[in-house]
Motif scaffolding. Structure first.
Motif, PDB file in Angstrom:
ATOM      1  N   TYR A  97       0.953  -1.383   0.508  1.00 27.17           N
ATOM      2  CA  TYR A  97       0.006  -0.273   0.092  1.00 27.17           C
ATOM      3  C   TYR A  97       0.897   1.119  -0.451  1.00 27.17           C
ATOM      4  O   TYR A  97       0.642   2.194  -0.072  1.00 27.17           O
ATOM      5  CB  TYR A  97      -0.459  -0.039   1.122  1.00 27.17           C
ATOM      6  CG  TYR A  97      -2.030   1.125   1.324  1.00 27.17           C
ATOM      7  CD1 TYR A  97      -2.704   0.971   0.644  1.00 27.17           C
ATOM      8  CD2 TYR A  97      -1.907   2.261   1.929  1.00 27.17           C
ATOM      9  CE1 TYR A  97      -4.066   1.750   0.116  1.00 27.17           C
ATOM     10  CE2 TYR A  97      -2.675   3.493   1.802  1.00 27.17           C
ATOM     11  CZ  TYR A  97      -3.839   2.812   1.202  1.00 27.17           C
ATOM     12  OH  TYR A  97      -4.647   3.640   0.751  1.00 27.17           O
ATOM     13  N   VAL A 101       0.455   5.088  -1.752  1.00 26.15           N
ATOM     14  CA  VAL A 101       0.932   6.894  -1.192  1.00 26.15           C
ATOM     15  C   VAL A 101       2.269   7.266  -1.199  1.00 26.15           C
ATOM     16  O   VAL A 101       1.925   8.798  -1.904  1.00 26.15           O
ATOM     17  CB  VAL A 101       1.243   5.851   0.733  1.00 26.15           C
ATOM     18  CG1 VAL A 101       1.691   7.380   0.852  1.00 26.15           C
ATOM     19  CG2 VAL A 101      -0.373   5.487   0.849  1.00 26.15           C
ATOM     20  N   CYS A 106      -2.782   7.239  -3.471  1.00 26.30           N
ATOM     21  CA  CYS A 106      -3.270   6.820  -2.652  1.00 26.30           C
ATOM     22  C   CYS A 106      -3.581   7.495  -1.188  1.00 26.30           C
ATOM     23  O   CYS A 106      -2.110   7.812  -1.064  1.00 26.30           O
ATOM     24  CB  CYS A 106      -2.781   5.678  -1.989  1.00 26.30           C
ATOM     25  SG  CYS A 106      -3.369   4.596  -2.707  1.00 26.30           S
ATOM     26  N   SER A 107      -4.350   7.627  -0.233  1.00 27.94           N
ATOM     27  CA  SER A 107      -3.670   8.552   0.824  1.00 27.94           C
ATOM     28  C   SER A 107      -3.592   7.550   2.079  1.00 27.94           C
ATOM     29  O   SER A 107      -3.792   7.053   2.289  1.00 27.94           O
ATOM     30  CB  SER A 107      -5.480   9.197   1.394  1.00 27.94           C
ATOM     31  OG  SER A 107      -6.107   8.135   1.654  1.00 27.94           O
ATOM     32  N   PRO A 109      -4.008   5.428   5.514  1.00 24.28           N
ATOM     33  CA  PRO A 109      -4.770   4.667   6.866  1.00 24.28           C
ATOM     34  C   PRO A 109      -4.640   5.659   7.930  1.00 24.28           C
ATOM     35  O   PRO A 109      -3.898   5.870   7.933  1.00 24.28           O
ATOM     36  CB  PRO A 109      -3.831   3.309   6.345  1.00 24.28           C
ATOM     37  CG  PRO A 109      -2.817   2.982   5.444  1.00 24.28           C
ATOM     38  CD  PRO A 109      -2.183   4.372   5.666  1.00 24.28           C
ATOM     39  N   VAL A 131      -8.069   1.162   6.630  1.00 30.72           N
ATOM     40  CA  VAL A 131      -8.418   1.792   5.126  1.00 30.72           C
ATOM     41  C   VAL A 131     -10.004   1.949   5.095  1.00 30.72           C
ATOM     42  O   VAL A 131     -10.580   1.162   5.258  1.00 30.72           O
ATOM     43  CB  VAL A 131      -7.495   1.031   3.714  1.00 30.72           C
ATOM     44  CG1 VAL A 131      -6.041   1.583   3.897  1.00 30.72           C
ATOM     45  CG2 VAL A 131      -7.789  -0.471   3.239  1.00 30.72           C
ATOM     46  N   GLN A 135     -10.385   4.189   0.218  1.00 29.05           N
ATOM     47  CA  GLN A 135      -8.619   3.648  -0.095  1.00 29.05           C
ATOM     48  C   GLN A 135      -8.342   2.534  -0.958  1.00 29.05           C
ATOM     49  O   GLN A 135      -7.678   2.481  -1.064  1.00 29.05           O
ATOM     50  CB  GLN A 135      -8.125   4.011   1.234  1.00 29.05           C
ATOM     51  CG  GLN A 135      -8.191   5.459   2.726  1.00 29.05           C
ATOM     52  CD  GLN A 135      -8.028   5.737   3.251  1.00 29.05           C
ATOM     53  OE1 GLN A 135      -8.175   4.845   3.871  1.00 29.05           O
ATOM     54  NE2 GLN A 135      -7.185   6.285   3.816  1.00 29.05           N
ATOM     55  N   GLU A 138      -8.869   2.970  -4.309  1.00 36.09           N
ATOM     56  CA  GLU A 138      -7.842   4.098  -4.750  1.00 36.09           C
ATOM     57  C   GLU A 138      -6.812   2.952  -5.829  1.00 36.09           C
ATOM     58  O   GLU A 138      -5.937   3.119  -6.374  1.00 36.09           O
ATOM     59  CB  GLU A 138      -7.510   4.895  -3.663  1.00 36.09           C
ATOM     60  CG  GLU A 138      -8.715   6.082  -3.776  1.00 36.09           C
ATOM     61  CD  GLU A 138      -7.870   7.057  -2.693  1.00 36.09           C
ATOM     62  OE1 GLU A 138      -8.598   8.676  -2.591  1.00 36.09           O
ATOM     63  OE2 GLU A 138      -7.029   6.712  -1.898  1.00 36.09           O
TER      64      GLU A 138
END
Length: 176
Positions: A97, A101, A106-107, A109, A131, A135, A138
């Motif tokens: 993940y 980011v 992606c933002s 978590p 998440v 998310q 994404e």
């Protein structure tokens, strides 16, 4: 220099070098990797940087009994027919993940809830948690087409070994 780099289809790295990713399957100057495709989750991203190495499996669709009349919240059991679909063989890790980011797609978590591990040291191989649905979408979109989040029916079908009615789909018997 940035405008010229972008006009050539490249991106500036942290050192200010213009990296042009050809996606031609050959690692050229400035490319860390180049696998010749635009899928981000096969260990080389579409901008020729290292990415997560996910293993996707094609699930052959079929009919199965979804739900369970003996479990509260899983009622009623009903027949579902699914087309073929792709699903990751393993869970998405914090490290996987983080590639998304770092790519700005992606933002991060949440770290407000107890048990969230994304910001913990040495948690890179833990499954990503905390998440939300947005998310997760994404991440799936960043990986590339035609990847989507599995539906509840697809998830249950895969967990039941393509709809097989086994009580414990991941082990032979409980070991409590």
């Amino acid at each position: 220099a940035q405008i010229d780099c972008e006009a050539q289809g490249g991106t500036l790295n942290d050192n200010g070098d213009c990296i042009i990713c050809n996606n031609d399957g050959t690692v050229d100057d400035g490319e860390v990797c180049d696998d010749g495709n635009a899928f981000n989750c096969d260990d080389c991203t579409n901008d020729c940087q290292l990415g997560p190495r996910l293993d996707f499996v094609l699930m052959t669709g079929g009919q199965f009994d979804m739900g369970d009349d003996s479990i509260k919240g899983a009622k009623p059991a009903h027949k579902v027919i699914l087309d073929n679909f792709w699903i990751s063989r393993q869970e998405i890790t914090n490290q996987d993940y983080e590639y998304c980011v770092n790519a700005g797609m992606c933002s991060e978590p949440s770290n407000r809830e107890e048990g969230c591990t994304y910001h913990d040291d040495d948690s890179g191989l833990y499954p990503v948690n905390c998440v939300n649905w947005k998310q997760a979408v994404e991440f799936a979109h960043w990986c590339g087409t035609p990847l989507n989040l599995p539906t509840e029916a697809q998830w249950e079908y895969a967990a039941k070994d393509q709809g097989d009615t086994i009580e414990y789909p991941t082990i032979d018997a409980p070991n409590c």
